[in-house]
Design a protein around this motif. Structure first.
Motif: not given
Length: 338
Positions: A94-100, A105-110, A198-206
């Motif tokens: 968590a926290g290694v990506q920017y959401m905007d 920073r993001d709050v998810t881990e995977f 809050k955004t878990f995963l910002t707007a995107h296409t796969d």
């Protein structure tokens, strides 16, 4: 466990976007009506529910493996972190990506597990994984990967024929025994009570070709074509959610739709729960060139003629495309607007 926990019901008073329900048994049986419904979903919204896919038991086991692995101490998990170079397999903290652009920073881990590593286990192809992954590689992860590949590749074959491509064209770009970015991902997001913005995963296409998603809670939202309003996709028990990615959009000259989507906290009472999701991403062979297959289908050639010049000529292989996209998400590679 994520696979068996009872969650608050999805609320009925939030905006949702309906998805077509595709019966995989009927598609496998070459039912013409169901095939046309799949084609409609893949070309209009690019998202659909899939029932009778036969992967439910493997999904539950993968959730259990994911919970066990993501419960490891952070210090242990960080030994398997993806890093900032665009490498897609391993643990993402968590926290290694920017959401905007403001630097949120993001709050998810995977955890990303490579198809190649799962099928070649115990011989590493790309990397090693935590002991909790290795312990379940043969009994849980490999069966999930194989069944997910079978489902996605069958659907891709159906779309291949509907696009007027020679038999096996898309299959040749998605060969199981070739290295690729195909990935099994288990995701955990924390409870986010009262933080609906809050955004878990910002707007995107796969990035890839076809995604095969399993979740228990809301949070996934789509932006329907021509609309400015984000709408939740309601999880349905026993139904996966499938969506077209950029690679199939490019191969088809834009005929297959890779639609923008995002993930935010679940609505209302569901926001009090940890949000777990599991997805298998089918992606092309690493060395596949991402370009429209206009020389092999009059239908695709006609679509390309109607598009802006060069739109579907990326000049990139699948692995170059994936690496660039992943690298650009990391905080270390992102320029925040002041």
């Amino acid at each position: 466990m994520p696979g068996i926990t009872t969650f608050p019901p999805f609320p009925e008073d939030v905006a949702t976007h309906p998805l077509l329900i595709i019966d995989f048994h009927l598609v496998r049986a070459s039912d013409l009506r169901e095939t046309e419904k799949l084609w409609k979903a893949a070309t209009q919204l690019g998202f659909w529910y899939l029932k009778n896919h036969g992967v439910d038991d493997e999904v539950d086991a993968m959730f259990d493996m994911g919970r066990e692995t993501l419960a490891l101490p952070l210090e242990e998990k960080m030994k398997y972190e993806q890093g900032d170079g665009g490498f897609s397999f391993g643990y993402k903290a968590a926290g290694v990506q920017y959401m905007d652009d403001k630097g949120s920073r993001d709050v998810t881990e995977f955890l990303n597990i490579s198809k190649d590593d799962a099928l070649a286990w115990p011989t590493p192809v790309h990397r090693t994984y935590p002991p909790t992954v290795d312990a379940h590689m043969e009994s849980v992860i490999k069966p999930f990967v194989l069944k997910s590949l079978a489902v996605n590749n069958f659907l891709i074959d159906v779309l291949n024929d509907k696009l007027g491509l020679p038999k096996g064209t898309l299959a040749g770009l998605h060969q199981v025994d070739r290295t690729s970015g195909c990935t099994a991902r288990c995701i955990r997001a924390p409870p986010m009570t009262g933080q609906s913005e809050k955004t878990f995963l910002t707007a995107h296409t796969d990035f890839g070709s076809l995604s095969f998603l399993h979740n228990r809670l809301g949070g996934l939202q789509v932006l329907p074509p021509g609309s400015s309003e984000w709408c939740y996709v309601k999880p349905l028990p026993g139904h996966a959610i499938c969506n077209i990615g950029d690679a199939l959009n490019i191969f088809s000259g834009g005929i297959l739709r890779s639609n923008i989507h995002r993930v935010i906290p679940p609505p209302k009472d569901q926001a009090n729960c940890e949000r777990w999701s599991l997805v298998f991403f089918t992606r092309p062979n690493d060395d596949a060139m991402l370009r429209a297959l206009q020389d092999e289908s009059p239908q695709i050639a006609d679509a390309v003629r109607k598009a802006p010049s060069g739109k579907f000529e990326t000049g990139s292989t699948a692995v170059q495309w994936l690496t660039r996209r992943i690298k650009s998400q990391r905080v270390a590679n992102y320029k925040v607007l002041s």
